[in-house]
Design a protein around this motif. Structure first.
Motif, short mmCIF file in Angstrom:
data_model
loop_
_atom_site.label_atom_id
_atom_site.label_comp_id
_atom_site.label_asym_id
_atom_site.label_seq_id
_atom_site.Cartn_x
_atom_site.Cartn_y
_atom_site.Cartn_z
N HIS A 61 0.84 -1.22 0.00
CA HIS A 61 0.00 0.00 0.00
C HIS A 61 0.87 1.26 0.00
O HIS A 61 1.59 1.53 0.96
CB HIS A 61 -0.94 0.00 1.20
CG HIS A 61 -1.70 1.28 1.36
ND1 HIS A 61 -2.58 1.76 0.39
CD2 HIS A 61 -1.72 2.21 2.33
CE1 HIS A 61 -3.09 2.91 0.80
NE2 HIS A 61 -2.59 3.22 1.98
N HIS A 64 0.99 5.47 -2.03
CA HIS A 64 0.28 6.46 -2.84
C HIS A 64 1.25 6.97 -3.91
O HIS A 64 1.31 8.15 -4.20
CB HIS A 64 -0.23 7.60 -1.97
CG HIS A 64 -1.20 7.14 -0.92
ND1 HIS A 64 -2.57 7.16 -1.08
CD2 HIS A 64 -1.00 6.59 0.32
CE1 HIS A 64 -3.16 6.67 0.00
NE2 HIS A 64 -2.23 6.32 0.87
N ASP A 106 2.88 3.03 2.89
CA ASP A 106 1.98 4.17 2.80
C ASP A 106 2.69 5.41 2.25
O ASP A 106 2.23 6.54 2.44
CB ASP A 106 1.34 4.50 4.15
CG ASP A 106 -0.16 4.74 4.02
OD1 ASP A 106 -0.58 5.36 3.03
OD2 ASP A 106 -0.91 4.28 4.89
#
Ligand code: RAT
Ligand code: ZN
Length: 462
Positions: free
Chosen positions: A50, A52, A400
């Protein structure tokens, strides 16, 4: 060099094992095991489940060699992005009161001016000891820049000389990340339009797609209105045609982003009692999302516990943590045995119950120390507890990362702690007379960093 040193350690381990002098050599053996565990954890490639982050084809607002900057580009990288990370924005407003510099003034400043302000407040006027500040220093050092120089101008010049795609390779190598999983937010106009304009926008084997659709589950009436505008007519009442259209929407977008799983972030108040409990979120899950994902053989990731915008003036930094309901997760895992669920929760207080829940359901995979939990003391506590309850059957961490180079610090800090935990756990079992081999240690570490994830998404590790 490293492999020669490790070969010697491996020999030491097997000679200590084979000559049976375990009692006398206990200290040496513990040291040899520890060295192998540390090497295995520090060198094992990780599939980061995960982030971005995006390939350069999604545009980048940063100045670089070789790619024109795109003010709304989605790939964030470079020292100004590192310094304006929302974790640091929140820390800055703690030390510079709103009265001194208003939120509005801060947001109207250029990125470089914001970065200068944060650098001055958090790095020069007080020492950068928070985890997010320390992360900037770890990252600069790993890239070969000297944090001791405190020379922001020099760091900026160095980043501006990098070519984004090559820089991604370098960062992946330094952080030991073998594949970067994106978060492809289909309800974000900036991102959605890029996919629609260029179907090849994500044709970069370093990246894997994840379809993220928070509004669908958090706010069905608003999502229904948007779906209708996009050619998938849907009503607030979620009637049968709406269900069919929402399923078609998901299928189309899963194909478009080649999603390896789908994901939502949910509030602390999220509850699932049963498909008929009368809430929109339960109906959307049971009638739309979970049937599509079961049919497609894709896991569903739930990140639960983010209370959005308790201080909207802070923008991305304005979200809060809240206690969530683990029973809703066990009910979903029980009611939908044909679905696979990833789950992470934001509240420290939820971690124990969530790990116990995972003991009950093989279709529930606990992952990561999310956001406010990604601090050394909490990663240590949570990882220890998970190993004790779940053995090696969980995914200890995700980065993240929102800014490319954060991969470097997020992984190096986490790897150190995961190694410490495993060293203690192998030492505990070795005290009984059990002996672990180097091969077994490396196999175990591979499971934690790649294998458990790749098995759950049914895709081979990179
Ligand atoms: O950790 C973060 O950067 C958060 O702002 C969120 O992105 C969170 O991780 C999420 O994916 O919703
Ligand atoms: Zn995130």
């Amino acid at each position: 060099m490293l492999s020669t040193a490790m070969a010697t350690l491996g020999q030491n381990l097997s000679s200590i094992t084979s000559n049976g002098a375990a009692a006398n050599d206990a200290v040496a053996r513990t040291g040899a095991v520890a060295a192998i565990v540390r090497d295995a954890v520090l060198t094992q490639p990780v599939w980061d489940m995960h982030t971005h982050l995006y390939p350069p084809t999604f545009g980048t607002p940063s100045q670089s060699a070789g790619q024109p900057s795109d003010p709304n580009g989605l790939l964030l990288w470079g020292v100004d992005e590192l310094l304006t990370y929302h974790y640091l924005v929140a820390e800055t407003f703690r030390v510079v009161p709103n009265a001194e510099l208003s939120y509005a003034t801060f947001w109207s400043m250029s990125k470089q001016d914001q970065a200068d302000h944060i650098w001055r407040q958090l790095f020069l006027e007080r020492s950068p000891v928070s985890e997010a500040c320390r992360g900037v220093l770890t990252t600069l050092a790993a890239l070969g820049l000297d944090p001791g120089e405190r020379d922001l101008g020099r760091y900026r010049r160095w980043f501006a000389e990098q070519e984004p795609s090559k820089h991604i390779d370098r960062v992946m190598e330094l952080s030991g990340v073998s594949r970067i999983t994106m978060t492809n937010a289909v309800f974000d106009d900036n991102e959605r339009l890029r996919w629609l304009e260029n179907p090849q926008v994500a044709a970069d084997s370093r990246f894997a797609g994840v379809l993220r659709f928070d509004p669908l589950v958090r706010d069905w009436p608003a999502a229904a209105a948007m779906l209708s505008r996009w050619g998938y007519p849907a009503t607030e009442s979620l009637d049968e045609p709406s269900v069919q259209n929402a399923r078609r929407f998901l299928n189309d977008w899963i194909d478009r982003v080649s999603a390896i799983y789908c994901a939502v972030s949910l509030p602390p108040t999220f509850r699932y009692e049963s498909p008929e409990d009368g809430t929109y979120s339960s109906r959307v899950l049971s009638e739309v999302v979970l049937p599509v994902l079961a049919e497609r053989g894709l896991p569903f990731a739930m990140m639960i516990g983010s209370q959005l915008q308790v201080n909207p003036s802070l923008r991305d930094a304005g979200d809060m943590v809240g206690m969530s309901d683990v029973n809703s997760v066990t009910r979903l895992a029980n009611d939908f045995p044909d679905n696979r669920f990833f789950c992470t929760m934001l509240a420290r207080e939820n971690q124990h119950a969530l790990a116990v829940a995972a003991r009950k359901f093989g279709n529930l995979m606990v992952f990561g120390c999310w956001w406010f939990l990604n601090n050394p003391s909490l990663v240590d506590e949570i990882t220890r507890m998970r190993v004790e309850l779940l053995g090696l059957s969980f995914i200890p961490q995700h980065s993240d990362a929102r800014v490319l180079e954060q991969l470097v610090y997020k992984w190096s800090h986490s790897r150190q702690i995961i190694a410490d935990v495993l060293i203690d756990k192998y030492a505990d079992i070795e005290r009984t007379g059990w002996r672990v081999s180097e091969k077994e240690i490396r196999r175990d570490v591979r499971l934690l960093f790649e294998g458990n994830f790749s098995r759950f998404v049914e895709a081979p590790a990179p």
